[in-house]
Write an enzyme that holds these catalytic residues in place. Structure first.
Site, PDB file in Angstrom:
ATOM      1  N   GLY A   1      88.117  62.731  26.988  1.00 51.69           N
ATOM      2  CA  GLY A   1      88.684  64.039  27.291  1.00 51.69           C
ATOM      3  C   GLY A   1      88.663  64.947  26.083  1.00 51.69           C
ATOM      4  O   GLY A   1      87.854  64.777  25.167  1.00 51.69           O
TER       5      GLY A   1
ATOM      6  N   GLY B   1      93.484  63.913  22.967  1.00 49.95           N
ATOM      7  CA  GLY B   1      93.047  62.772  22.172  1.00 49.95           C
ATOM      8  C   GLY B   1      93.984  62.504  21.006  1.00 49.95           C
ATOM      9  O   GLY B   1      94.267  61.342  20.667  1.00 49.95           O
TER      10      GLY B   1
ATOM     11  N   GLU C   1      86.555  59.274  23.210  1.00 56.74           N
ATOM     12  CA  GLU C   1      85.324  59.986  23.547  1.00 56.74           C
ATOM     13  C   GLU C   1      85.720  61.438  23.813  1.00 56.74           C
ATOM     14  O   GLU C   1      86.247  61.756  24.872  1.00 56.74           O
ATOM     15  CB  GLU C   1      84.662  59.354  24.776  1.00 56.74           C
TER      16      GLU C   1
ATOM     17  N   CYS D   1      80.449  67.014  28.605  1.00 54.80           N
ATOM     18  CA  CYS D   1      80.829  66.964  27.198  1.00 54.80           C
ATOM     19  C   CYS D   1      79.624  67.046  26.272  1.00 54.80           C
ATOM     20  O   CYS D   1      79.762  67.454  25.111  1.00 54.80           O
ATOM     21  CB  CYS D   1      81.632  65.703  26.911  1.00 54.80           C
TER      22      CYS D   1
END
Length: 472
Positions: free
Chosen positions: A200, A205, A222, A256
């Site tokens: 995310g 994070g 990630e 992403c």
């Protein structure tokens, strides 16, 4: 109606604590240890994905407007390929790796054994809600762990479909799903896990990393960032444009590793623009809001955020006039004459907007990449081996793709992950198996002859001299 009909059900906290404890007990009992049990669970997962294809595909369409072919390519197909790859190689990955403990310990033998971590937590995003929930789970199962999955509440249809998939096809002694939003995730993050795998944004994070630090829990993060594209003057611009357009506008730009911005010389930009416009029209038609293969923004909040980044005066394709909030539709948009200080360059776009910025050449492009946070990936289109090597050596990113966009992340042989602000840790294929296991060295030295007497005190001059020679 009886008194039991009026009794309240378990609270989210009680239910979550029960799930965590059940999975810890299952792991402690050795449920997930054997190789055959891991392979059986992977087979059950593969079978479940196939049987629930229609349900999952419909859910992805409801949440993100994904067409069936796109769902097959970027979600289901990637997962089925990953499972096959892991099943094919798991036994070899589990074989102990021998190493020499060294002359000082001779005679002795050493081996590295891959042991499971324990009970793990997988927190998934909404943009590829199936792929990025089940992908890490494959590594968790292969590594012999139990896992709690928490799909994104921003993709509710897919979250429900994943919960159904797990309940119907997987063993609850291995995997459980906790659906919900901030409350449920906060409760989960209070618990002790043996690994937290989060995909995310960087803001959440950091929250995950702080929560993990309370229990010294290892994490795989990630994240994302502004992944750049550099297009050199010497490439086939027609092919490059097609690959850039596909990578950027797949999933309506909500990827992403989507190309976030494009750099090229002014001359290359002028030659490239017609190819970009033509590629967008060929893929999504003159009216992309009617295109079956063009997705939608996940919700109105993200629609509003991305729309605010568009400057219609600079848009040579798309723009705000064609957008439709009720349909969560933003057209493929390309902006030129963008400045490095513009709003669109201040954050990861995560939407179907491609800003194009002029640079003097590869040197300036490299400098621009280096002055920003390290991206999750970077893309270079150049026929020059020297230019390719310069980007390889002089820039830092989670991955570097030459001559393509997006497609490389589907490779089962490539460790995928970020660096710096774009994340830590990798997965996919063997890297996923390794992320969910600990490489434990096991050293075996016989009691006779007791050669370790050499290192016991007191140290005579002869013994000290001999030790000095051995330790040089």
């Amino acid at each position: 109606m009886t008194s039991s009909d009026l009794a309240p059900g378990p609270t989210p906290r009680a239910s979550i604590l029960a799930d965590v404890q059940a999975l810890r007990d299952s792991f402690a009992a050795g449920t997930t240890r054997s190789t055959s049990a891991r392979l059986e669970q992977l087979t059950a997962l593969r079978r479940g994905l196939r049987r629930e294809t229609t349900t999952l595909t419909r859910a992805l369409a409801a949440d993100l407007g994904k067409s069936r072919p796109e769902a097959a390519i970027t979600e289901l197909g990637v997962l089925l390929q990953e499972i096959r790859h892991v099943q094919r190689h798991l036994r070899s990955w589990l074989r102990p790796e021998r190493f020499s403990p060294g002359l000082l310990l001779a005679p002795a033998r050493g081996q590295i054994v891959r042991e499971p971590l324990g009970t793990t937590l997988i927190i998934a995003p909404w943009n590829y809600p199936l792929n990025l929930t089940i992908g890490p789970l494959i590594g968790a199962i292969a590594g012999g762990n139990t896992a709690i999955l928490t799909p994104s509440e921003h993709a509710p249809a897919t979250s429900a479909a994943i919960a159904h998939l797990v309940r119907t096809h997987l063993d609850p002694a291995w995997v459980r799903v906790v659906e919900g939003a901030v409350e449920e995730k906060s409760i989960l993050l209070e618990q002790r896990f043996d690994l937290i795998f989060y995909t995310g944004g960087g803001g959440v994070g950091r929250v995950v990393a702080r929560a993990a630090a309370e229990h010294l829990t290892p994490t795989v993060l990630e994240l994302g960032g502004k992944s750049p594209v550099f297009v050199d003057e010497d490439v086939d611009l027609k092919v490059a444009a097609r690959r850039i357009v596909w990578g950027k506008f797949t999933n309506s730009g909500q990827t992403c590793v989507a190309p976030d911005y494009l750099m090229a010389t002014p001359r290359t930009i002028q030659r490239l623009l017609p190819h970009l416009r033509r590629a967008a029209r060929q893929m999504y038609g003159a009216r992309p809001h009617r295109a079956a293969d063009y997705g939608r923004m996940v919700n109105e909040q993200h629609f509003d955020r991305v729309l605010a980044l568009i400057d219609d005066d600079r848009a040579i394709l798309g723009g705000t006039a064609e957008a439709d909030r009720a349909q969560r539709f933003i057209p493929p948009t390309i902006m030129t004459e963008v400045d490095w200080e513009d709003a669109v360059m201040g954050e990861e776009i995560f939407g179907p907007v491609l800003p194009i910025l002029a640079v003097a050449g590869p040197e300036e492009a490299i400098a621009r990449i280096r002055e920003r946070d390290k991206p999750l990936t970077a893309y270079v289109f150049s026929s020059s081996r020297r230019v390719q090597q310069r980007f390889t050596e002089e820039t830092s990113s989670g991955s570097l793709a030459l001559g393509m966009t997006l497609a490389h992340v589907g490779s089962t042989g490539m460790p995928f992950g970020g660096i710096g602000d774009s994340g830590m840790g990798t997965y996919h294929g063997r890297a996923g198996f390794e992320a969910f296991t600990h490489p434990k060295p096991v050293v075996d030295k016989p009691l006779r002859p007791d050669t370790l007497r050499l290192v016991y005190p007191p140290y005579s001059r002869v013994r000290s001299t001999l030790l000095g020679r051995l330790l040089r």
